[in-house]
Design a protein around this motif. Sequence first.
Motif, PDB file in Angstrom:
ATOM      1  N   ASP A 277       0.812  -1.217   0.000  1.00 46.19           N
ATOM      2  CA  ASP A 277       0.000   0.000   0.000  1.00 46.19           C
ATOM      3  C   ASP A 277       0.844   1.266   0.000  1.00 46.19           C
ATOM      4  N   SER A 278       2.011   1.221   0.606  1.00 50.49           N
ATOM      5  CA  SER A 278       2.921   2.372   0.553  1.00 50.49           C
ATOM      6  C   SER A 278       4.347   1.856   0.662  1.00 50.49           C
ATOM      7  N   ILE A 279       5.215   2.421  -0.153  1.00 52.87           N
ATOM      8  CA  ILE A 279       6.621   2.013  -0.165  1.00 52.87           C
ATOM      9  C   ILE A 279       7.483   3.271  -0.105  1.00 52.87           C
ATOM     10  N   HIS A 280       8.299   3.361   0.918  1.00 52.73           N
ATOM     11  CA  HIS A 280       9.261   4.446   1.056  1.00 52.73           C
ATOM     12  C   HIS A 280      10.662   3.841   1.043  1.00 52.73           C
ATOM     13  N   PHE A 281      11.621   4.611   0.607  1.00 55.35           N
ATOM     14  CA  PHE A 281      12.984   4.100   0.609  1.00 55.35           C
ATOM     15  C   PHE A 281      13.953   5.233   0.907  1.00 55.35           C
ATOM     16  N   LYS A 282      15.127   4.835   1.401  1.00 59.99           N
ATOM     17  CA  LYS A 282      16.140   5.801   1.813  1.00 59.99           C
ATOM     18  C   LYS A 282      17.514   5.288   1.390  1.00 59.99           C
ATOM     19  N   VAL A 283      18.328   6.182   0.836  1.00 59.23           N
ATOM     20  CA  VAL A 283      19.711   5.871   0.475  1.00 59.23           C
ATOM     21  C   VAL A 283      20.605   6.399   1.597  1.00 59.23           C
ATOM     22  N   ILE A 284      21.445   5.520   2.153  1.00 54.57           N
ATOM     23  CA  ILE A 284      22.221   5.860   3.347  1.00 54.57           C
ATOM     24  C   ILE A 284      23.700   5.592   3.092  1.00 54.57           C
TER      25      ILE A 284
ATOM     26  N   GLN B 105      24.336   8.391   7.218  1.00 52.09           N
ATOM     27  CA  GLN B 105      24.011   9.704   6.662  1.00 52.09           C
ATOM     28  C   GLN B 105      23.075   9.519   5.468  1.00 52.09           C
ATOM     29  N   ALA B 106      21.874  10.109   5.549  1.00 52.82           N
ATOM     30  CA  ALA B 106      20.905   9.982   4.462  1.00 52.82           C
ATOM     31  C   ALA B 106      21.362  10.800   3.256  1.00 52.82           C
ATOM     32  N   LEU B 107      21.384  10.151   2.091  1.00 50.52           N
ATOM     33  CA  LEU B 107      21.736  10.829   0.843  1.00 50.52           C
ATOM     34  C   LEU B 107      20.505  11.135  -0.003  1.00 50.52           C
ATOM     35  N   GLY B 108      19.390  10.507   0.314  1.00 45.23           N
ATOM     36  CA  GLY B 108      18.173  10.757  -0.448  1.00 45.23           C
ATOM     37  C   GLY B 108      17.048   9.864   0.029  1.00 45.23           C
ATOM     38  N   VAL B 109      15.828  10.336  -0.129  1.00 45.94           N
ATOM     39  CA  VAL B 109      14.639   9.565   0.223  1.00 45.94           C
ATOM     40  C   VAL B 109      13.663   9.638  -0.943  1.00 45.94           C
ATOM     41  N   GLY B 110      12.778   8.656  -1.004  1.00 50.47           N
ATOM     42  CA  GLY B 110      11.802   8.629  -2.082  1.00 50.47           C
ATOM     43  C   GLY B 110      10.602   7.790  -1.711  1.00 50.47           C
ATOM     44  N   VAL B 111       9.619   7.793  -2.584  1.00 48.80           N
ATOM     45  CA  VAL B 111       8.387   7.048  -2.354  1.00 48.80           C
ATOM     46  C   VAL B 111       7.938   6.447  -3.679  1.00 48.80           C
ATOM     47  N   MET B 112       7.299   5.286  -3.602  1.00 48.00           N
ATOM     48  CA  MET B 112       6.780   4.620  -4.789  1.00 48.00           C
ATOM     49  C   MET B 112       5.311   4.306  -4.580  1.00 48.00           C
ATOM     50  N   GLY B 113       4.554   4.347  -5.645  1.00 45.57           N
ATOM     51  CA  GLY B 113       3.121   4.128  -5.564  1.00 45.57           C
ATOM     52  C   GLY B 113       2.764   2.702  -5.178  1.00 45.57           C
ATOM     53  N   PRO B 114       1.514   2.467  -4.776  1.00 45.88           N
ATOM     54  CA  PRO B 114       1.082   1.133  -4.345  1.00 45.88           C
ATOM     55  C   PRO B 114       1.050   0.137  -5.506  1.00 45.88           C
ATOM     56  N   LEU B 115       1.181  -1.140  -5.171  1.00 45.31           N
ATOM     57  CA  LEU B 115       1.084  -2.201  -6.169  1.00 45.31           C
ATOM     58  C   LEU B 115       0.654  -3.496  -5.496  1.00 45.31           C
ATOM     59  N   PHE B 116       0.259  -4.468  -6.319  1.00 39.99           N
ATOM     60  CA  PHE B 116      -0.197  -5.773  -5.836  1.00 39.99           C
ATOM     61  C   PHE B 116       0.729  -6.847  -6.381  1.00 39.99           C
ATOM     62  N   GLN B 117       1.151  -7.763  -5.508  1.00 37.42           N
ATOM     63  CA  GLN B 117       2.024  -8.861  -5.916  1.00 37.42           C
ATOM     64  C   GLN B 117       1.300 -10.189  -5.728  1.00 37.42           C
TER      65      GLN B 117
ATOM     66  N   GLY C 114       7.577   0.370   4.593  1.00 36.48           N
ATOM     67  CA  GLY C 114       6.233   0.753   4.175  1.00 36.48           C
ATOM     68  C   GLY C 114       5.171  -0.087   4.857  1.00 36.48           C
ATOM     69  N   LYS C 115       3.965  -0.028   4.307  1.00 36.22           N
ATOM     70  CA  LYS C 115       2.820  -0.746   4.850  1.00 36.22           C
ATOM     71  C   LYS C 115       2.348  -1.778   3.823  1.00 36.22           C
ATOM     72  N   ILE C 116       2.149  -3.021   4.281  1.00 33.53           N
ATOM     73  CA  ILE C 116       1.682  -4.077   3.395  1.00 33.53           C
ATOM     74  C   ILE C 116       0.505  -4.805   4.039  1.00 33.53           C
ATOM     75  N   ARG C 117      -0.266  -5.484   3.180  1.00 39.86           N
ATOM     76  CA  ARG C 117      -1.352  -6.351   3.644  1.00 39.86           C
ATOM     77  C   ARG C 117      -1.236  -7.698   2.939  1.00 39.86           C
ATOM     78  N   PHE C 118      -1.686  -8.750   3.630  1.00 35.56           N
ATOM     79  CA  PHE C 118      -1.652 -10.092   3.067  1.00 35.56           C
ATOM     80  C   PHE C 118      -3.061 -10.492   2.620  1.00 35.56           C
ATOM     81  N   LYS C 119      -3.100 -11.257   1.532  1.00 36.54           N
ATOM     82  CA  LYS C 119      -4.371 -11.761   1.017  1.00 36.54           C
ATOM     83  C   LYS C 119      -4.287 -13.276   0.905  1.00 36.54           C
ATOM     84  N   VAL C 120      -5.198 -13.951   1.610  1.00 35.32           N
ATOM     85  CA  VAL C 120      -5.304 -15.407   1.544  1.00 35.32           C
ATOM     86  C   VAL C 120      -6.737 -15.726   1.149  1.00 35.32           C
ATOM     87  N   GLY C 121      -6.931 -16.173  -0.081  1.00 29.57           N
ATOM     88  CA  GLY C 121      -8.295 -16.381  -0.569  1.00 29.57           C
ATOM     89  C   GLY C 121      -9.016 -15.050  -0.666  1.00 29.57           C
ATOM     90  N   VAL C 122     -10.149 -14.932   0.043  1.00 27.10           N
ATOM     91  CA  VAL C 122     -10.888 -13.665   0.068  1.00 27.10           C
ATOM     92  C   VAL C 122     -10.561 -12.850   1.318  1.00 27.10           C
TER      93      VAL C 122
END
Length: 354
Positions: free
Chosen positions: A255-262, A266-278, A325-333
């Motif tokens: 549902d949300s993915i954030h990432f950081k380059v360290i 020392q943080a060199l950059g941060v970013g975010v990616m849109g939601p997806l389903f796997q 980030g935040k994830i959810r699991f799907k098992v059947g319905v």
Amino acid sequence: MANPPTQQTTVVTKPPPRNHILRWVATFILGLIILVGLAVLVIWLVVKPKRFIFSVEDGSVNNFKISNDNHLNASFNFAVRSYNPNSKVSVYYDSIESRLDYDDQTLAFNVVSPFFQPHRNVTRLQVKLTASYTTLLSSVSKDLRLEKKSGKIELNLSLKARIRFKNPKTTTTGEKTTQSQIFISWLATFILVLIVLSGVTVLIIWPVLNPKRLVFTVEDTSFQYFQISNDNLNASFNFTVQSQNPNSRIAIYYDSIHFKVIYQDQALGVGVMGPLFQPKDEKTRFYLNTTTNNRPIGLPRWASNDLKVQQKKYGKIKVDLEIYGKIRFKVGVWKSSHRTLIVFCPSVWIDFYE
């Protein structure tokens, strides 16, 4: 006279039946759960613990601004009331982390000074958080702009603390059992039974689902540009990360993915990616990009010098990539509630000449 040939006998030990092994494992885990439940029961009856109560008494935001490219700058201030209702338990708050979220998007985080809270005490905390050029999802940026026009913004403030309990020695008074003590005893028994049933449920579900860890692999890295001037970094990092879901019965919602380059903390950059389903038993590639957008990041002198040396001497630099980030699991319905995803990829090399 020739000796008779020696006959070699191979002894094959038959492994115990699989159901016997599972039975012993289940018995051991069940016994462990019962022992833990009994310990909880004894502690509960002696200490009679109660939940700590936190409430936000006041909140304000200053210098709130969202840029055209969906970056947030703002200062948030909250007055938080902490109440310890326990009569026998005091608390040491050794470390406190505060995080401010809007939906599933983290806007800012900070730390709160440690403190000691005696029993039956009210302590008020001043929690201050600053969002400095925080990248927002387009949907979050749109909703925040709409709420700003109304004059109020609904946010989620989370406090995560590492605590220690202080319980003074208790003595037996010889008083008769009261109705409240009987109620607590029945409540503790109910909780114990609930723990046992939960353990049995887990024992049934676990072999069926056979859950496995997600596997993340950094496949490719590159720069679009990289420049250090006067200890200020202006750079754009690209990462191709493969996520493997080895589970045959569990699908994943990212549902949300954030990432950081360290680089060495020392943080060199941060970013975010849109939601997806796997889907289950599937490999998915994440294409992560973080850029300073001509807004250089200030570096300590040692980090600036180290990066320049690596660039000149080796033609590449070694960084760490953190994905959360935040994830959810799907098992059947069935779909789970949100779970926190934390992935740490150490020692990722980025070549300047690729």
